[in-house]
Design a protein around this motif. Sequence first.
Motif, short mmCIF file in Angstrom:
data_model
loop_
_atom_site.label_atom_id
_atom_site.label_comp_id
_atom_site.label_asym_id
_atom_site.label_seq_id
_atom_site.Cartn_x
_atom_site.Cartn_y
_atom_site.Cartn_z
N SER A 114 0.80 -1.23 0.00
CA SER A 114 0.00 0.00 0.00
C SER A 114 0.83 1.28 0.00
O SER A 114 0.43 2.27 -0.62
CB SER A 114 -0.96 0.00 1.20
N PRO A 115 1.99 1.33 0.70
CA PRO A 115 2.74 2.60 0.72
C PRO A 115 3.09 3.12 -0.67
O PRO A 115 3.10 4.33 -0.91
CB PRO A 115 3.99 2.24 1.52
N ASP A 116 3.38 2.23 -1.62
CA ASP A 116 3.78 2.64 -2.98
C ASP A 116 2.68 2.39 -4.00
O ASP A 116 2.95 2.32 -5.20
CB ASP A 116 5.04 1.88 -3.40
N MET A 117 1.44 2.29 -3.55
CA MET A 117 0.37 1.85 -4.45
C MET A 117 0.15 2.77 -5.64
O MET A 117 -0.19 2.31 -6.73
CB MET A 117 -0.94 1.70 -3.66
N TRP A 118 0.36 4.07 -5.47
CA TRP A 118 0.15 4.99 -6.58
C TRP A 118 1.35 5.06 -7.52
O TRP A 118 1.32 5.74 -8.54
CB TRP A 118 -0.19 6.39 -6.06
N ASN A 119 2.42 4.31 -7.20
CA ASN A 119 3.59 4.24 -8.06
C ASN A 119 3.75 2.86 -8.69
O ASN A 119 4.80 2.57 -9.27
CB ASN A 119 4.85 4.58 -7.27
N ALA A 120 2.73 2.03 -8.59
CA ALA A 120 2.84 0.67 -9.12
C ALA A 120 3.17 0.66 -10.61
O ALA A 120 3.88 -0.23 -11.09
CB ALA A 120 1.54 -0.09 -8.85
N HIS A 121 2.69 1.64 -11.35
CA HIS A 121 2.93 1.68 -12.79
C HIS A 121 4.38 1.98 -13.13
O HIS A 121 4.79 1.82 -14.29
CB HIS A 121 2.02 2.72 -13.45
N LEU A 122 5.16 2.41 -12.14
CA LEU A 122 6.57 2.71 -12.39
C LEU A 122 7.43 1.45 -12.39
O LEU A 122 8.65 1.53 -12.61
CB LEU A 122 7.09 3.69 -11.33
N VAL A 123 6.80 0.29 -12.17
CA VAL A 123 7.49 -1.00 -12.30
C VAL A 123 6.73 -1.77 -13.38
O VAL A 123 5.94 -2.67 -13.08
CB VAL A 123 7.51 -1.77 -10.97
N PRO A 124 6.94 -1.45 -14.65
CA PRO A 124 6.10 -2.00 -15.71
C PRO A 124 6.20 -3.51 -15.90
O PRO A 124 5.32 -4.11 -16.54
CB PRO A 124 6.56 -1.23 -16.97
N VAL A 125 7.26 -4.14 -15.38
CA VAL A 125 7.36 -5.59 -15.49
C VAL A 125 6.27 -6.27 -14.66
O VAL A 125 5.87 -7.40 -14.95
CB VAL A 125 8.76 -6.08 -15.07
N VAL A 126 5.76 -5.59 -13.65
CA VAL A 126 4.71 -6.15 -12.79
C VAL A 126 3.39 -6.19 -13.54
O VAL A 126 2.96 -5.19 -14.13
CB VAL A 126 4.58 -5.33 -11.49
N THR A 127 2.73 -7.34 -13.51
CA THR A 127 1.45 -7.52 -14.18
C THR A 127 0.28 -7.54 -13.20
O THR A 127 -0.87 -7.32 -13.60
CB THR A 127 1.42 -8.82 -14.98
N TYR A 178 -0.97 -6.57 -9.00
CA TYR A 178 -0.61 -5.83 -7.79
C TYR A 178 -1.47 -6.30 -6.62
O TYR A 178 -2.69 -6.41 -6.73
CB TYR A 178 -0.80 -4.32 -7.99
N ARG A 179 -0.79 -6.60 -5.52
CA ARG A 179 -1.45 -7.02 -4.28
C ARG A 179 -1.38 -5.86 -3.30
O ARG A 179 -0.30 -5.39 -2.95
CB ARG A 179 -0.76 -8.23 -3.66
N VAL A 180 -2.54 -5.41 -2.85
CA VAL A 180 -2.59 -4.27 -1.96
C VAL A 180 -3.66 -4.57 -0.91
O VAL A 180 -4.71 -5.12 -1.22
CB VAL A 180 -2.88 -2.97 -2.75
N GLY A 181 -3.37 -4.25 0.35
CA GLY A 181 -4.30 -4.59 1.42
C GLY A 181 -4.87 -3.40 2.15
O GLY A 181 -6.08 -3.17 2.19
N THR A 182 -4.00 -2.57 2.73
CA THR A 182 -4.44 -1.51 3.63
C THR A 182 -5.28 -0.46 2.93
O THR A 182 -6.08 0.25 3.55
CB THR A 182 -3.22 -0.84 4.29
N TYR A 183 -5.15 -0.35 1.61
CA TYR A 183 -5.85 0.69 0.85
C TYR A 183 -7.35 0.73 1.09
O TYR A 183 -7.98 1.78 0.96
CB TYR A 183 -5.58 0.50 -0.65
N ILE A 184 -7.96 -0.40 1.42
CA ILE A 184 -9.42 -0.43 1.58
C ILE A 184 -9.86 0.35 2.81
O ILE A 184 -10.91 0.99 2.81
CB ILE A 184 -9.94 -1.88 1.64
#
Length: 351
Positions: A204-217, A219-225
């Motif tokens: 969650s800390p870097d959730m808005w920067n996930a697109h900056l790691v384009p190799v990742v297809t 994303y697992r995020v928990g606290t955001y909810i």
Amino acid sequence: MYANLVTPSVLVDLDVAEANIVRYQSYCDGHNLTLRPHIKTHKLPLLAKAQLDAGAVGITCQKISEAEAMISQGGIEDVFITYNIMGDDKLNRLRSLSQKVRLSVVADSEMVINGLAEAFADAQTPLAVLVECDTGARRCGVQQPEQAMALAVRIDAASGLKFGGLMTYPPAGATDAVQSWLSRAKALIEAGGIAVPVVSGGGSPDMWNAHLVPVVTEYRVGTYIYNDRSLVARGTCSLDDCALSVLATIVSMPTVNRAIIDAGSKVLTSDLLGFEDFGAVLGHPDIRIDQLSEEHGRMVSEQPLDLRVGDRVRIVPNHACVVSNMLDHVQLIRGSQLVAQSPVLARGKVW
């Protein structure tokens, strides 16, 4: 304030939680990322189903017992357990779980892979196993891309298993390093003739920067909810985006600038996460919760408190995920309206 509720109570504002779900699903959709939320934050099937309805492809769990509880009401068909699973009892339960849902797991050693291979050797549907990679967070995971390649080969050759891809829980703020590490591992594996269907990142800390790691297809995020005070401090969200709060009653006011509430470490948790106090008291920015015992919290201010014994306060905790695991039930609200009480179905279960 929710006068009929016994305190301490954990409140979950569904309006805020649902807005958080929609907002981040839109972000993932806009960046061609598959979203697989981690349920450790809420542990509620009803919220997992809301995440799936919004577009998530499945859920992430950390324990077999969490997965068993989450699927018990139906409607959840795809589960990823991001934990090294070992021991006959756990492997037998994992095999049983695999017959009920589409299942994937992780491994970062041959020992874990060998156990999975033995348990699933005669399975009609092979178990998807992702290699966990340490891309800088210094927790679990293989240390070098070459090690990831070696384990991918081992999984690919094992009866009852299939190579599912790469998984990492990355350090916050290190997108370039994570991209480099995972890209190298993916290239090595593909050069050996093995497909890499999923590269799963998270946090969650870097959730808005996930697109900056384009190799990742994925994303697992928990606290955001729910969000929490730690994410507010990071600039990930605002206090208005925090869906979970703790309702507490002032049970003592020994001095004009010190009050004691009926919420201690058993509810608010002792997690500091960089703070020197234990939560934000909504509507009272001057108040600090500077001390916790098991059943009491101490609120202090440099100015006289505009409160009295019997008053109630709402607190946004430093770390929402741990709070969810503290109580058997949470109170579902919409604004000032109490909607229902919900059991935290996946909390406190043994493996």
